[in-house]
Design a protein around this motif. Structure first.
Motif, PDB file in Angstrom:
ATOM      1  N   PRO A  44       0.826  -1.210   0.000  1.00  8.92           N
ATOM      2  CA  PRO A  44       0.000   0.000   0.000  1.00  8.92           C
ATOM      3  C   PRO A  44       0.859   1.258   0.000  1.00  8.92           C
ATOM      4  O   PRO A  44       1.869   1.323   0.701  1.00  8.92           O
ATOM      5  N   PRO A  45       0.481   2.264  -0.760  1.00  8.65           N
ATOM      6  CA  PRO A  45       1.250   3.503  -0.801  1.00  8.65           C
ATOM      7  C   PRO A  45       1.073   4.324   0.473  1.00  8.65           C
ATOM      8  O   PRO A  45       0.120   4.106   1.238  1.00  8.65           O
ATOM      9  N   GLU A  46       2.004   5.230   0.717  1.00 12.91           N
ATOM     10  CA  GLU A  46       1.854   6.156   1.834  1.00 12.91           C
ATOM     11  C   GLU A  46       0.722   7.115   1.494  1.00 12.91           C
ATOM     12  O   GLU A  46       0.698   7.703   0.423  1.00 12.91           O
ATOM     13  N   GLY A  47      -0.216   7.282   2.376  1.00 14.70           N
ATOM     14  CA  GLY A  47      -1.342   8.174   2.118  1.00 14.70           C
ATOM     15  C   GLY A  47      -2.536   7.794   2.964  1.00 14.70           C
ATOM     16  O   GLY A  47      -2.484   6.863   3.777  1.00 14.70           O
ATOM     17  N   ARG A  48      -3.585   8.509   2.770  1.00 13.61           N
ATOM     18  CA  ARG A  48      -4.821   8.280   3.519  1.00 13.61           C
ATOM     19  C   ARG A  48      -5.554   7.092   2.924  1.00 13.61           C
ATOM     20  O   ARG A  48      -5.760   7.025   1.710  1.00 13.61           O
ATOM     21  N   CYS A  49      -5.986   6.179   3.782  1.00  5.24           N
ATOM     22  CA  CYS A  49      -6.685   4.974   3.315  1.00  5.24           C
ATOM     23  C   CYS A  49      -8.191   5.182   3.451  1.00  5.24           C
ATOM     24  O   CYS A  49      -8.686   5.547   4.524  1.00  5.24           O
ATOM     25  N   ILE A  50      -8.902   4.946   2.363  1.00  2.73           N
ATOM     26  CA  ILE A  50     -10.353   5.130   2.322  1.00  2.73           C
ATOM     27  C   ILE A  50     -11.007   3.806   1.941  1.00  2.73           C
ATOM     28  O   ILE A  50     -10.579   3.155   0.983  1.00  2.73           O
ATOM     29  N   ALA A  51     -12.021   3.425   2.691  1.00  2.00           N
ATOM     30  CA  ALA A  51     -12.764   2.193   2.386  1.00  2.00           C
ATOM     31  C   ALA A  51     -14.111   2.555   1.779  1.00  2.00           C
ATOM     32  O   ALA A  51     -14.939   3.193   2.428  1.00  2.00           O
ATOM     33  N   LEU A  52     -14.326   2.173   0.530  1.00  2.00           N
ATOM     34  CA  LEU A  52     -15.634   2.298  -0.103  1.00  2.00           C
ATOM     35  C   LEU A  52     -16.396   1.006   0.179  1.00  2.00           C
ATOM     36  O   LEU A  52     -15.840  -0.090   0.003  1.00  2.00           O
ATOM     37  N   LEU A  53     -17.640   1.109   0.607  1.00  2.00           N
ATOM     38  CA  LEU A  53     -18.358  -0.112   0.952  1.00  2.00           C
ATOM     39  C   LEU A  53     -19.835  -0.012   0.596  1.00  2.00           C
ATOM     40  O   LEU A  53     -20.387   1.073   0.430  1.00  2.00           O
ATOM     41  N   ASP A  54     -20.449  -1.190   0.488  1.00  2.00           N
ATOM     42  CA  ASP A  54     -21.885  -1.264   0.209  1.00  2.00           C
ATOM     43  C   ASP A  54     -22.423  -2.549   0.804  1.00  2.00           C
ATOM     44  O   ASP A  54     -21.753  -3.592   0.766  1.00  2.00           O
ATOM     45  N   VAL A  55     -23.621  -2.464   1.372  1.00  2.00           N
ATOM     46  CA  VAL A  55     -24.271  -3.657   1.917  1.00  2.00           C
ATOM     47  C   VAL A  55     -25.593  -3.902   1.206  1.00  2.00           C
ATOM     48  O   VAL A  55     -26.271  -2.966   0.794  1.00  2.00           O
ATOM     49  N   GLU A  56     -25.940  -5.170   1.043  1.00  2.00           N
ATOM     50  CA  GLU A  56     -27.283  -5.574   0.635  1.00  2.00           C
ATOM     51  C   GLU A  56     -27.879  -6.280   1.849  1.00  2.00           C
ATOM     52  O   GLU A  56     -27.202  -7.072   2.526  1.00  2.00           O
ATOM     53  N   THR A  57     -29.138  -5.990   2.160  1.00  2.00           N
ATOM     54  CA  THR A  57     -29.737  -6.460   3.405  1.00  2.00           C
ATOM     55  C   THR A  57     -31.123  -7.049   3.179  1.00  2.00           C
ATOM     56  O   THR A  57     -31.733  -6.875   2.122  1.00  2.00           O
ATOM     57  N   THR A  58     -31.621  -7.717   4.213  1.00  2.00           N
ATOM     58  CA  THR A  58     -32.936  -8.351   4.115  1.00  2.00           C
ATOM     59  C   THR A  58     -34.066  -7.383   4.415  1.00  2.00           C
ATOM     60  O   THR A  58     -35.238  -7.704   4.179  1.00  2.00           O
ATOM     61  N   SER A  59     -33.747  -6.213   4.975  1.00  2.00           N
ATOM     62  CA  SER A  59     -34.784  -5.243   5.326  1.00  2.00           C
ATOM     63  C   SER A  59     -34.145  -3.877   5.508  1.00  2.00           C
ATOM     64  O   SER A  59     -32.946  -3.699   5.254  1.00  2.00           O
ATOM     65  N   LEU A  60     -34.931  -2.904   5.958  1.00  2.00           N
ATOM     66  CA  LEU A  60     -34.407  -1.569   6.241  1.00  2.00           C
ATOM     67  C   LEU A  60     -33.999  -1.422   7.702  1.00  2.00           C
ATOM     68  O   LEU A  60     -33.415  -0.409   8.081  1.00  2.00           O
ATOM     69  N   ASP A  61     -34.294  -2.415   8.532  1.00  2.00           N
ATOM     70  CA  ASP A  61     -34.051  -2.343   9.968  1.00  2.00           C
ATOM     71  C   ASP A  61     -32.873  -3.235  10.367  1.00  2.00           C
ATOM     72  O   ASP A  61     -32.989  -4.465  10.324  1.00  2.00           O
ATOM     73  N   PRO A  62     -31.738  -2.642  10.768  1.00  2.00           N
ATOM     74  CA  PRO A  62     -30.576  -3.458  11.131  1.00  2.00           C
ATOM     75  C   PRO A  62     -30.764  -4.285  12.399  1.00  2.00           C
ATOM     76  O   PRO A  62     -30.003  -5.221  12.642  1.00  2.00           O
ATOM     77  N   VAL A  63     -31.752  -3.947  13.205  1.00  2.00           N
ATOM     78  CA  VAL A  63     -32.012  -4.725  14.413  1.00  2.00           C
ATOM     79  C   VAL A  63     -32.771  -6.010  14.071  1.00  2.00           C
ATOM     80  O   VAL A  63     -32.453  -7.088  14.577  1.00  2.00           O
TER      81      VAL A  63
END
Length: 306
Positions: A44-63
């Motif tokens: 990895p290069p020297e610099g700021r590390c950024i994580a791009l992410l996406d989730v697919e879920t079974t509903s709109l409620d994480p609980v």
């Protein structure tokens, strides 16, 4: 990242280029297949590390619901937000333990057979996201809730939102959905899976536009990538203005002013986020409207989107 069409048929590309010369036509091109680009030694290069992410879920409620797919792409940028390198996309599927709702299956393209017996590698996810200096999603408030529900150790991580922290309308773009923004940049993707969405977000953030208030004679010097704009917005400290004890009769007035309802059990208040220099004007507005003095709270990427 310069647009490259090397993945497309050259004969068709020649026809597309000719058609694009006519103002009555607009050309859309499929995104290239995902790829990585790292320094020669692979580290990895020297610099700021950024994580791009996406989730697919079974509903709109994480609980009540669960994550059924997660994708993560790590990128590194310099102090000006210029891309230095990026990893391949890591992704996992998760069996929710019950049949998928038909609407979820249709939206994501996932089937019960795809998910049967699959499990997300929690340790690998924690390791990837922990090394990132900033977590980014196109709807950060949604993805953040799911991530923290499953990986609470990441609760101190700062987040940025490409949907709300980039002035899409000021840049001459309509709407804020990732799919529609992609189309307006001349590209498309047909999949709605998490890896495809992360790749589309990576590509979208590398596109550039001139600042809307730039001098037209010097527009090139004011051109920035959407990633650079988002990072600048995320790094800024802003003020959350809470309309505490606001009468119900003032609901429409607050909405017209740009306030949103926060339904969180510990808050339940109308609120708005403003720059520090706008606080005094906001306080004067509260006085004119006969509202109780607002509660002011400085917020950064560590608190924003929560």
């Amino acid at each position: 990242m310069k647009s490259s069409h090397h993945h497309l048929d050259p004969v068709s590309e020649a026809l597309a280029d000719r058609l694009a010369e006519y103002p009555d036509y607009r050309i859309l091109r499929a995104l290239p297949p995902p790829y990585a680009s790292m320094p020669v030694n692979g580290s990895p290069p020297e610099g700021r590390c950024i994580a791009l992410l996406d989730v697919e879920t079974t509903s709109l409620d994480p609980v009540a619901g669960s994550i059924i797919e997660l994708a993560i792409k790590l990128c590194w940028v310099d102090g000006h937000g210029n891309l230095l390198g990026h990893f391949p996309i890591f992704s996992w599927l998760q069996d929710p333990g019950h049949p998928l709702d038909e609407n979820i299956a249709q939206l994501t393209g996932l089937t019960n057979a795809n998910l049967a017996g699959k499990a997300i590698d929690d340790e690998a996810v924690n390791r990837l996201l922990d090394r990132a200096d900033l977590l980014v999603a196109h709807n950060a408030r949604f993805d953040l809730a799911w991530i923290l529900q499953r990986w609470p150790d990441l609760c101190e991580k700062p987040w940025a939102c490409s949907c709300t922290e980039i002035p899409w309308q000021s840049l001459g773009l309509e709407g804020r959905s990732q799919h529609h923004l992609l189309l307006q940049h001349g590209a498309f993707t047909t999949a709605h899976r998490a890896p495809a969405d992360v790749w589309a977000l990576f590509w979208l953030l590398q596109q550039s536009r001139s600042d809307p208030d730039s001098d037209q004679g010097d527009a090139a010097s004011a051109e920035r990538t959407h990633l650079q704009r988002m990072l600048a917005a995320s790094d800024r400290e802003t003020i959350r203005v809470d309309a505490v004890n606001a009468p119900f009769a003032k609901k429409n007035v607050l909405q017209a002013r740009g306030y949103s309802w926060d339904p969180h059990l510990l808050r339940k208040v109308w609120w708005r986020e403003v720059l520090p220099e706008a606080v005094e004007a906001e306080q004067l507005w509260f006085q004119r409207e006969g509202l109780p003095a607002p509660r002011l709270m400085p917020i950064t990427a560590h608190e924003r989107h929560r």
